[in-house]
Design an enzyme around this catalytic site. Structure first.
Site, PDB file in Angstrom:
ATOM      1  N   ASP A  20       3.864  50.337  47.039  1.00 35.21           N
ATOM      2  CA  ASP A  20       4.271  50.522  45.635  1.00 35.21           C
ATOM      3  C   ASP A  20       5.773  50.781  45.505  1.00 35.21           C
ATOM      4  OD1 ASP A  20       1.459  50.661  45.523  1.00 35.21           O
ATOM      5  OD2 ASP A  20       1.489  52.834  45.463  1.00 35.21           O
ATOM      6  N   GLU A  77      -3.960  47.051  37.909  1.00 29.55           N
ATOM      7  CA  GLU A  77      -3.131  48.240  38.045  1.00 29.55           C
ATOM      8  C   GLU A  77      -1.688  47.828  38.316  1.00 29.55           C
ATOM      9  OE1 GLU A  77      -4.949  50.260  41.349  1.00 29.55           O
ATOM     10  OE2 GLU A  77      -4.037  48.927  42.842  1.00 29.55           O
TER      11      GLU A  77
END
Length: 622
Positions: A298, A487
């Site tokens: 991420d 997401e």
């Protein structure tokens, strides 16, 4: 151009399983063979169906796609709707699945069109009949072939009075099957061919620009000669690409004659030309190691006050810490020292699972949005840290204690233990700030992770100022591969246009990146104003050796180039690790995330030359 539609035989589940293979792929004919578009990956996926009582999604795929021309222009697709493994779908008994498209890239699912009262449709074909100004549809069940007439884009079912039994359609228009031979498909791995249609050269050119990786064809300079070192510093390299795009880059010039990289010359011109020497330069193209940070997922990178900052989820210690990096140069973040920002023991309520940190500047203040949990996974919640005014981003003490994101009435965003929130991002649109995040309800039933949006208070961005609305669900089979999840949203604004990329599927090798865009001028809080592209922009097929690409973010560097930071696995079972690559923008201004460094700037274009005048007069020509 001849265009072939097809599905594929499934491969090993993590590589290219049924959820991916049972979608419509496209290939174009070049000479005696067909070449696949989009890395031989699906372009058109069927939507999941949703249980109206529980909200739970059930995956659907498609088989036997059939391309045809629509009345008045554009195209339609008729297909058989199947379950997630490609088996019969009881909810589609007696029906075919229909789509429409204006350009063969963007599709809208019309839904089921009933052709018979009972029986499973095994194959379907459709064509517009201009003589009768209507559509002819034929289909096959276990009882054989049938044909009928109707308006599939305007009516719910075929006109039953027109239905008749027929022999198997032959290779003739409009309903005959014109497919491709095994020899022609030799370069299309695993193809299960559908039909072939002819499209215009203009339409074919658009498909190539959208669905093939552009390559750099030419490098030119903005000037062939510079009158001074100051003028030389303004010269740029312009790279021209096969899709018509042009990218401008800075150049690092070598002005030191001691290394022999220059050659003396005299300019021409009536005996009064200035002297000049040939200068060699290297076109600036930062190239990151792949990966440049192992066990860092991420990733997010920021350019602020002349420095680059990097932060990511730390998989190395089970997500119990967040570290920062800082560098004077973009590529310098590869090896920059790490400074601890946050751990899971300093603050009450901040336990393990520190996930998805992001930098966001809002009204001049710097924040880090991230997720944390006070206990186990089911208590994961979105939080916000603020840098004090004048603070140093690398100084842990200059950051506030994380604040819990709350609704407009001050209550927590989600009910802990039942619903989780994570991957919160922020963007500005028309003077308002919005947060988008992933939210998953586990109780009373697991609905999977959906994307939500709300306005926030720019002075206290952990506070929502509107009710959340759901803008995307994991409907497509590439999004619900192994789990129902969308997401990792992140906004990208370019030329006044807002775009949001997000990730779908499990965080294994099936993880991929999609695109979500709002209608220009529409209310962002109206879910009907958001359009989701049908196919993933980046996946395990985008770059060799990178699996499970996803959860990306963007950075605009000091030279105006946009970079994509994302995580992937260096091997199917490798650790989630950070990667970075320049973003190319396609003919529609949308991001292309699969342009590798080799295609972006080939070796032969990295060195350029230019004449630099020495400022002195020279007599005569040489």
């Amino acid at each position: 151009m001849e265009l072939l539609c097809y599905t594929r035989y499934p491969q090993e589940d993590l590589i290219y399983g049924a959820h991916m293979a049972y979608s419509m792929h496209l290939a174009w004919r070049q000479g005696d063979e067909y070449l696949p578009f989009h890395h031989n990956e699906g372009i058109l996926y069927a939507k999941a169906v949703q249980d109206p009582r529980t909200g739970v999604l059930q995956v659907r795929t498609l088989k036997q796609p059939w391309l045809f021309c629509r009345r008045g222009g554009g195209y339609g697709v008729a297909a058989v709707r199947t379950d997630g493994e490609g088996n019969g779908d009881p909810s589609a008994e007696g029906c075919i699945l229909l789509f429409e498209s204006d350009d063969l890239v963007h599709y809208r699912e019309i839904g089921l069109f009933r052709v018979c009262r009972s029986g499973t449709v095994l194959e379907a074909r459709c064509a517009y009949d201009p003589e009768n100004d209507g559509y002819r549809v034929c289909w096959r069940t276990e009882d054989g072939w049938f044909e009928g007439e109707g308006e599939p884009f305007a009516e719910a079912e075929l006109r039953q009075q027109t239905v008749r039994r027929i022999e198997e359609p032959q290779d003739s228009e409009p309903l005959g099957k014109k497919s491709a031979s095994s020899a022609e498909l030799a370069g299309v791995e695993g193809a299960v061919p559908g039909n072939v249609i002819a499209i215009s050269d203009e339409e074919g050119a658009y498909l190539k620009k959208k669905l093939t990786v552009p390559v750099c064809l030419e490098q030119r300079l903005t000037a062939e000669r510079a009158a001074s070192p100051e003028a030389l510093a303004q010269v740029r390299a312009e790279a021209a690409y096969s899709d018509g795009g042009v990218v401008t880059r800075a150049i690092d010039w070598n002005l030191d004659p001691a290394d022999g990289s220059e050659a003396a010359e005299c300019g021409a011109g009536n005996g009064h030309a200035k002297g000049a020497r040939r200068i060699v330069g290297a076109v600036r193209q930062e190239r990151f190691r792949a990966p440049f940070a192992e066990n860092r997922a991420d990733p997010c990178c920021m350019y602020r006050d002349g420095k680059y900052y990097y932060i990511a989820t730390n998989d190395a210690d089970g997500n119990h810490t967040l570290f920062l990096r800082c560098s004077e140069t973009l590529q310098g973040i590869e090896d920059a020292e790490e400074t601890l920002l946050l751990d899971s023991v300093t603050y009450p309520g901040i336990g393990g699972l520190l996930w998805a940190p992001e930098f966001h500047e809002i009204d001049g203040s710097l924040y880090i949005f991230h997720a944390a949990t006070q206990g186990e996974f089911f208590w994961e919640e979105s939080r916000v840290m603020k840098l004090r005014d004048g603070g140093d981003p690398m100084c842990r003490a200059d950051w506030s204690e994380p604040k819990l994101v709350v609704r407009r009435d001050g209550t927590p965003l989600c009910e802990a233990g039942k619903v989780i929130s994570l991957d919160m991002t922020v963007f500005e649109s028309e003077g308002e700030y919005y947060a988008m995040w992933s939210q998953r309800q586990f109780l009373p039933v697991d609905q999977g992770a959906w994307l939500y949006l709300a306005r926030i208070d720019s002075k206290a961005p952990w506070k929502l100022t509107s009710d959340p609305v759901c803008v995307a669900k994991p409907e497509y089979s590439w999004e619900n591969n192994h789990t129902y999840v969308v997401e990792g949203p992140y906004a990208l604004k370019r030329d006044g246009r807002l775009m949001v990329t997000y990730s779908g599927a499990a965080i294994d090798a099936t993880y991929a990146v999609g695109l979500l865009t709002p209608e220009p001028g529409g209310d962002l809080l109206d879910p009907a104003n958001w359009r989701k592209s049908n196919y993933p922009l980046m996946s395990s097929r985008s770059a060799e050796g990178e699996y499970g690409t996803g959860h990306n973010s963007y950075l605009t560097d000091e030279n105006g180039l946009v970079w994509n930071f994302y995580h992937a696995r260096p091997g199917v079972d490798g650790p989630r690790s950070s990667y970075a690559r320049r973003v190319h923008f396609d003919v529609d201004g949308e991001p292309m995330l699969d342009v590798t460094e080799e295609n972006d700037l080939p070796e032969r274009f990295k060195i350029v030359e230019l004449l630099l005048e020495d400022g002195e007069e020279s007599g005569g020509n040489t």
